[in-house]
Design an enzyme around this catalytic site. Structure first.
Site, PDB file in Angstrom:
ATOM      1  N   GLY A  20       0.813  -1.219   0.000  1.00  0.00           N
ATOM      2  CA  GLY A  20       0.000   0.000   0.000  1.00  0.00           C
ATOM      3  C   GLY A  20       0.844   1.267   0.000  1.00  0.00           C
ATOM      4  O   GLY A  20       0.363   2.332  -0.399  1.00  0.00           O
ATOM      5  N   SER A  21       2.082   1.172   0.438  1.00  0.00           N
ATOM      6  CA  SER A  21       2.956   2.353   0.445  1.00  0.00           C
ATOM      7  C   SER A  21       3.686   2.531  -0.882  1.00  0.00           C
ATOM      8  O   SER A  21       4.299   3.573  -1.112  1.00  0.00           O
ATOM      9  CB  SER A  21       3.983   2.243   1.576  1.00  0.00           C
ATOM     10  OG  SER A  21       3.352   2.392   2.827  1.00  0.00           O
TER      11      SER A  21
ATOM     12  N   ARG B   6      -3.149   0.581   2.970  1.00  0.00           N
ATOM     13  CA  ARG B   6      -3.861   0.584   1.678  1.00  0.00           C
ATOM     14  C   ARG B   6      -5.064   1.513   1.689  1.00  0.00           C
ATOM     15  O   ARG B   6      -5.645   1.788   0.630  1.00  0.00           O
ATOM     16  CB  ARG B   6      -4.279  -0.844   1.299  1.00  0.00           C
ATOM     17  CG  ARG B   6      -5.242  -1.494   2.269  1.00  0.00           C
ATOM     18  CD  ARG B   6      -5.399  -2.972   1.941  1.00  0.00           C
ATOM     19  NE  ARG B   6      -6.377  -3.656   2.764  1.00  0.00           N
ATOM     20  CZ  ARG B   6      -6.201  -4.066   4.011  1.00  0.00           C
ATOM     21  NH1 ARG B   6      -5.035  -3.837   4.607  1.00  0.00           N
ATOM     22  NH2 ARG B   6      -7.148  -4.707   4.668  1.00  0.00           N
TER      23      ARG B   6
ATOM     24  N   SER C  23       6.785   4.520   3.889  1.00  0.00           N
ATOM     25  CA  SER C  23       6.278   3.375   4.649  1.00  0.00           C
ATOM     26  C   SER C  23       5.254   3.890   5.649  1.00  0.00           C
ATOM     27  O   SER C  23       5.592   4.685   6.524  1.00  0.00           O
ATOM     28  CB  SER C  23       7.417   2.667   5.396  1.00  0.00           C
ATOM     29  OG  SER C  23       6.872   1.729   6.306  1.00  0.00           O
TER      30      SER C  23
ATOM     31  N   GLU D 177      -6.075  -8.110  -0.492  1.00  0.00           N
ATOM     32  CA  GLU D 177      -5.981  -7.737   0.926  1.00  0.00           C
ATOM     33  C   GLU D 177      -7.344  -7.537   1.587  1.00  0.00           C
ATOM     34  O   GLU D 177      -7.515  -7.879   2.752  1.00  0.00           O
ATOM     35  CB  GLU D 177      -5.131  -6.471   1.091  1.00  0.00           C
ATOM     36  CG  GLU D 177      -3.667  -6.700   0.765  1.00  0.00           C
ATOM     37  CD  GLU D 177      -2.789  -5.531   1.170  1.00  0.00           C
ATOM     38  OE1 GLU D 177      -2.778  -5.166   2.358  1.00  0.00           O
ATOM     39  OE2 GLU D 177      -2.117  -4.965   0.291  1.00  0.00           O
TER      40      GLU D 177
ATOM     41  N   HIS E 170       0.292 -10.235 -26.477  1.00  0.00           N
ATOM     42  CA  HIS E 170       1.443 -10.950 -27.023  1.00  0.00           C
ATOM     43  C   HIS E 170       1.772 -12.208 -26.235  1.00  0.00           C
ATOM     44  O   HIS E 170       2.805 -12.823 -26.461  1.00  0.00           O
ATOM     45  CB  HIS E 170       2.648 -10.006 -27.088  1.00  0.00           C
ATOM     46  CG  HIS E 170       2.389  -8.831 -27.984  1.00  0.00           C
ATOM     47  ND1 HIS E 170       2.659  -8.832 -29.330  1.00  0.00           N
ATOM     48  CD2 HIS E 170       1.796  -7.641 -27.727  1.00  0.00           C
ATOM     49  CE1 HIS E 170       2.275  -7.682 -29.862  1.00  0.00           C
ATOM     50  NE2 HIS E 170       1.744  -6.941 -28.895  1.00  0.00           N
TER      51      HIS E 170
ATOM     52  N   SER F  45       3.703   2.419   8.144  1.00  0.00           N
ATOM     53  CA  SER F  45       4.059   2.080   9.534  1.00  0.00           C
ATOM     54  C   SER F  45       5.423   2.642   9.927  1.00  0.00           C
ATOM     55  O   SER F  45       5.693   2.881  11.092  1.00  0.00           O
ATOM     56  CB  SER F  45       4.100   0.553   9.700  1.00  0.00           C
ATOM     57  OG  SER F  45       5.132   0.022   8.874  1.00  0.00           O
TER      58      SER F  45
ATOM     59  N   LYS G 106       5.668 -10.645   8.793  1.00  0.00           N
ATOM     60  CA  LYS G 106       6.530  -9.603   9.374  1.00  0.00           C
ATOM     61  C   LYS G 106       7.002 -10.031  10.765  1.00  0.00           C
ATOM     62  O   LYS G 106       8.143  -9.791  11.147  1.00  0.00           O
ATOM     63  CB  LYS G 106       5.771  -8.269   9.438  1.00  0.00           C
ATOM     64  CG  LYS G 106       5.559  -7.632   8.064  1.00  0.00           C
ATOM     65  CD  LYS G 106       4.864  -6.279   8.151  1.00  0.00           C
ATOM     66  CE  LYS G 106       4.740  -5.660   6.758  1.00  0.00           C
ATOM     67  NZ  LYS G 106       4.034  -4.395   6.734  1.00  0.00           N
TER      68      LYS G 106
END
Ligand code: F6R
Length: 357
Positions: free
Chosen positions: A61-62, A155, A103, A241, A257, A105, A351
């Protein structure tokens, strides 16, 4: 056993949404107006001269704001804009690079690593974050910090994460004054909210109708290089998400293609695919022709095709009209699956596992 929510049941939609994703989305127009004013006004910028390229480094989202910047500024800015979603930066990054380290967070390890690398290579760095380690590192290094409000999912903070990059580039003289266009876009999507927001009934609500088409299907979202490509990527991420469902994206003309050839087998799975084509008035005439031919090629093999046209005046409004439509559709799809759109437990788990070392 999860229960599907009636999309016209406003209270039912709110009950599922434990973290207030719908409220955050409703706040997107206000995010854009705040970001164009208060948030950036207090950021002190050093004299940054001789910029030959711009890199936005961030994840998820960042990072999407970086893609918005890249697509929106193409043809408006004289230096290339690159989006970096990694621990390391491209080799060209050096003293003539402006790096936005973004970021929400402030704790995403890939972004922190890229930030350190940008500093070590002598690039001009600007941090955009709510706080966390990135804010601490920026304070330590005397790096300009755009401090954005905390309290929502990254997000759901696209206005806070993207608009400051435009404002900073404007202040550095790399872009013209965009205040009017940003404010007009915010006003336009606020009006759009009345049509696609949770209180608008399904019969008149394009986002709710799209959610129904994507329900129990595999969404494949096709955009067009240079215009709706970033929106296709955004729709994919939001479906993943918010609705916890798979989704895939690609772009015209490239998909003509390769991907278009791969829609023959296995037929029973292909019948589960619903394609959304994101349309915009700025498409190249040859791309328009390609889209028409492609629709004919795929019509019998797949579940169906839905076209969604951008609306509004100006590049920014048109981009955001499609983003907003997809963001709401992803929340309604979550409701059809009877799930809470907010928590992203898998990302949190990853994380947490990585932080153990
Ligand atoms: C969660 C989300 C994620 C994060 C990503 C990076 O809502 O959108 O894609 O954006 O994990 O985290 P931040 O944005 O905090 O750097």
């Amino acid at each position: 056993m999860v229960q599907q929510c009636d999309l016209n049941d406003f209270e039912g939609l709110c009950r599922l949404d434990s973290t207030g994703m719908m409220g955050a989305l409703e706040g997107l127009p206000a995010q854009c107006t705040v970001a164009v004013g208060d948030i950036c006004d207090c950021v002190e910028l050093p004299a940054i001269e001789a910029i030959s390229n711009i890199v936005v480094t961030g994840l998820g989202g960042s990072a999407i704001g970086g893609d918005l910047l890249r697509v929106y500024t193409a043809g408006k800015i004289s230096v290339p804009v690159t989006v970096n979603r990694d621990y390391v930066l491209p080799e060209f990054v050096g003293p003539d690079t402006l790096v936005f380290a973004v970021s929400y967070s402030g704790n995403t390890e890939e972004t922190l690593s890229a930030y350190e690398e940008a500093r070590a290579r002598g690039a001009s760095v600007i941090a955009i974050t709510t706080g966390g380690k990135l804010a601490g590192m920026a304070a330590r290094d005397g790096v300009p910090l755009v401090k954005i409000p905390a309290g929502c999912a990254p997000r759901a903070a696209t206005g806070y994460l993207f608009i400051p990059t435009l404002v900073i580039l404007q202040r550095l003289g790399l872009l013209p004054d965009l205040t009017g266009e940003i404010t007009a876009m915010a006003g336009f999507i606020k009006e759009l909210q009345n049509k696609i927001g949770p209180e608008s009934p399904e019969e008149e609500n394009v986002s709710k109708q799209i959610a129904h088409k994507l329900y129990k299907k595999i969404p494949v979202v096709w955009g067009v290089t240079g215009t709706t490509e970033v929106v296709a990527q955004r729709w994919k991420g939001q479906i993943n998400e918010n609705a916890k469902a798979p989704a895939y994206w690609n772009v015209f003309p490239e998909l003509n293609h390769n991907e278009i050839v791969g829609l023959e087998y296995p037929p029973e799975i292909l019948k589960k695919i619903h394609v959304v084509i994101l349309r915009d008035e700025q498409e190249h005439p040859r791309v328009q022709k390609r889209i028409e031919i492609t629709k004919g090629i795929i019509k019998d093999a797949l579940d169906g095709v839905t076209e969604v046209w951008s609306s509004g005046d100006g590049d920014l409004a048109r981009l955001f009209s499609l983003i907003y439509t997809g963001d709401y559709a992803s929340l309604y799809l979550a409701a059809l699956y009877g799930i809470d759109p907010g928590p992203v437990k898998i990302i949190d788990y990853l994380k947490w596992e990585l932080a153990k070392e």
